[in-house]
Design an enzyme around this catalytic site. Structure first.
Site, PDB file in Angstrom:
ATOM      1  N   CYS A  91      25.348 -78.318  28.066  1.00 43.19           N
ATOM      2  CA  CYS A  91      26.190 -79.284  27.360  1.00 43.19           C
ATOM      3  C   CYS A  91      26.989 -80.182  28.303  1.00 43.19           C
ATOM      4  O   CYS A  91      27.469 -81.245  27.882  1.00 43.19           O
ATOM      5  CB  CYS A  91      27.154 -78.557  26.446  1.00 43.19           C
ATOM      6  SG  CYS A  91      26.390 -77.280  25.442  1.00 43.19           S
ATOM      7  N   HIS A 385      26.306 -84.800  19.171  1.00 43.60           N
ATOM      8  CA  HIS A 385      26.388 -84.147  20.482  1.00 43.60           C
ATOM      9  C   HIS A 385      25.015 -84.171  21.161  1.00 43.60           C
ATOM     10  O   HIS A 385      24.304 -83.166  21.178  1.00 43.60           O
ATOM     11  CB  HIS A 385      26.882 -82.720  20.279  1.00 43.60           C
ATOM     12  CG  HIS A 385      27.004 -81.873  21.504  1.00 43.60           C
ATOM     13  ND1 HIS A 385      27.071 -82.397  22.787  1.00 43.60           N
ATOM     14  CD2 HIS A 385      27.079 -80.513  21.644  1.00 43.60           C
ATOM     15  CE1 HIS A 385      27.181 -81.399  23.650  1.00 43.60           C
ATOM     16  NE2 HIS A 385      27.180 -80.249  22.976  1.00 43.60           N
ATOM     17  N   CYS A 415      32.768 -77.153  26.487  1.00 46.79           N
ATOM     18  CA  CYS A 415      32.185 -75.824  26.594  1.00 46.79           C
ATOM     19  C   CYS A 415      30.699 -75.961  26.905  1.00 46.79           C
ATOM     20  O   CYS A 415      30.077 -76.982  26.595  1.00 46.79           O
ATOM     21  CB  CYS A 415      32.406 -75.020  25.318  1.00 46.79           C
ATOM     22  SG  CYS A 415      31.601 -75.675  23.850  1.00 46.79           S
TER      23      CYS A 415
END
Length: 429
Positions: A91, A385, A415
């Site tokens: 991520c 995202h 995160c």
């Protein structure tokens, strides 16, 4: 150059974030990165071939774009001599690209770098099962008619059941949990209710809608144009009609019996790209550049994969300690909204004296964040995202929001699947 010397942010741009709609999107990852990067480079005071390197974060490049950083560098006209390379930290891949650029600038290897992130998650592949692959292997090895007939008899229709690539990619192989299941862990750990999550999600959509209406994203967006002329000028995952009643209609996805995390209070599967131009003081002087801010510090941290959503707590806290800051000293903070539960858990962890003492080495609770300073223009629950791009997006938007609101200092933090966190401290100039 020493680590204390500034890393200047000169400019940045991103594509609209396009929500996946159960089919491959109109743009490959390299299309997205090329579109945003070409527009960004076209307005600079240097030529693309004067860059020292191009670094692109990508969590899920397609098989024909494995070193997508080099592919995009060539497509943007950076020339054969400008190295292009790809980084992957799940991520935070886009944030890792920025951090890698910072490291090379600090040691003097580079002076002027284009860094960012991209993913086209709508194009994540469907895969054959291992059983089907083994059957194919046996079929290709069969030589006689009898051998081939024997292979036909061994075939089972179930072999053709597709393996969803993005589900495998979003499953932690060490603990065997989907990312959403790790969010469920945090919801239980901190007593985060379904109503808490849904309310957070509704507010994210409300803030994105307000930001769109006020033009707060306008100067960072580069429109995308399909071959048939269709124009994508804005992030399209926003639900302007988001409400608590609407949120309540969705069922839990990751723990269908006891869970609270739903698709509506989670980030969306999305396609998008983000770039920033980073420069040393020497490059600023050489090209007559006008920085809009600087990256002051960065930090990576690790923790249990099954609680990966608390990564921002573990990455942000050391930066604050190094600079003698508290949460209240930040004018703005961007926490990537992987899940509503995950962001809420971070806020509660910082207020948890036992957690701060036992896990962060503090004397007590670090404190709270003013909601008016957190994700002021909404976040990934409403925007989406695209895994490789989000870490760069929150740094770019944090800086833009600080400049718009008259703020000076902020932290962007994210995160990371696998049990990590990343954070960057930025300042306006």
């Amino acid at each position: 150059m020493t680590r204390s010397e500034p890393i200047y942010i000169i400019d940045g741009a991103r594509t609209p974030f396009l929500k996946a709609r159960n089919a491959p999107g109109p743009f490959a990852a390299s299309d997205l990165a090329t579109a945003a990067g070409s527009a960004l480079l076209s307005r600079q005071r240097f030529a693309p071939d004067q860059l020292d390197e191009v670094i692109l974060g990508c969590a899920s490049p397609s098989p024909d774009e494995v070193n997508i950083g080099r592919v995009v560098a060539l497509r943007m006209g950076c020339g054969l001599k400008v190295p292009g390379w790809t980084v992957m930290r799940n991520c935070a891949s886009g944030m890792q690209a920025l951090d890698s650029a910072m490291a090379n600038i600090h040691i003097g290897r580079s002076q002027l770098v284009l860094a960012g992130g991209v993913d086209a998650l709508s194009r994540a592949p469907l895969l054959y099962s291992d059983a089907m692959v083994r059957w194919f292997s046996g079929w290709m090895g069969a030589r006689s008619l009898g051998q081939k007939l024997a292979m036909v008899q061994k075939f089972r229709p179930g072999y053709l059941a597709p393996v969803i690539g993005i589900m495998k990619g979003l499953t932690d192989p060490v603990v065997g949990l989907l990312m959403g299941q790790t969010a469920e862990n945090l919801a239980w750990k901190y007593g985060i209710s379904r109503e808490d999550m849904d309310a957070f999600a509704v507010e994210s959509h409300r803030r994105v809608a307000a930001a769109q209406d006020a033009g707060h994203f306008a100067d960072e967006l580069v429109p995308l144009i399909e071959r048939d002329g269709t124009v994508h000028a804005a992030d399209d995952g926003l639900r302007r009609d988001a409400s608590m009643a609407g949120m309540a209609k969705l069922k839990p996805f990751f723990d269908k019996k006891y869970g609270r995390v739903t698709p509506a209070n989670s980030s969306q599967i999305t396609d998008g790209a983000t770039w920033l131009v980073l420069a040393s003081a020497a490059a600023v002087e050489r090209f007559g550049l006008e920085p809009i801010g600087r990256i002051v510090d960065s930090q990576w941290a690790g923790l249990e994969p099954e609680q990966m959503g608390l990564g921002p707590v573990h990455a942000t806290t050391p930066i604050l300690q190094r600079h003698g800051l508290g949460l209240g000293d930040l004018d703005l903070i961007e926490i990537n909204e992987a899940f509503a539960a995950q962001v809420i858990a971070c806020l509660r962890a910082w207020q948890d004296a036992d957690y701060c003492r036992s896990r962060l080495g503090l004397d007590g609770a670090l404190g709270s964040i003013d909601p008016a300073r957190l994700n002021v223009d909404g976040g990934a629950v409403a925007l989406g995202h695209p895994v490789g791009a989000s870490g760069a997006r929150i740094v770019l938007h944090l800086l833009k929001a600080l400049r718009r609101t008259g703020g000076k200092r902020g932290i962007a933090t994210i995160c990371i699947g696998g049990g990590q966190g990343g954070a960057m401290l930025v300042e306006t100039l």
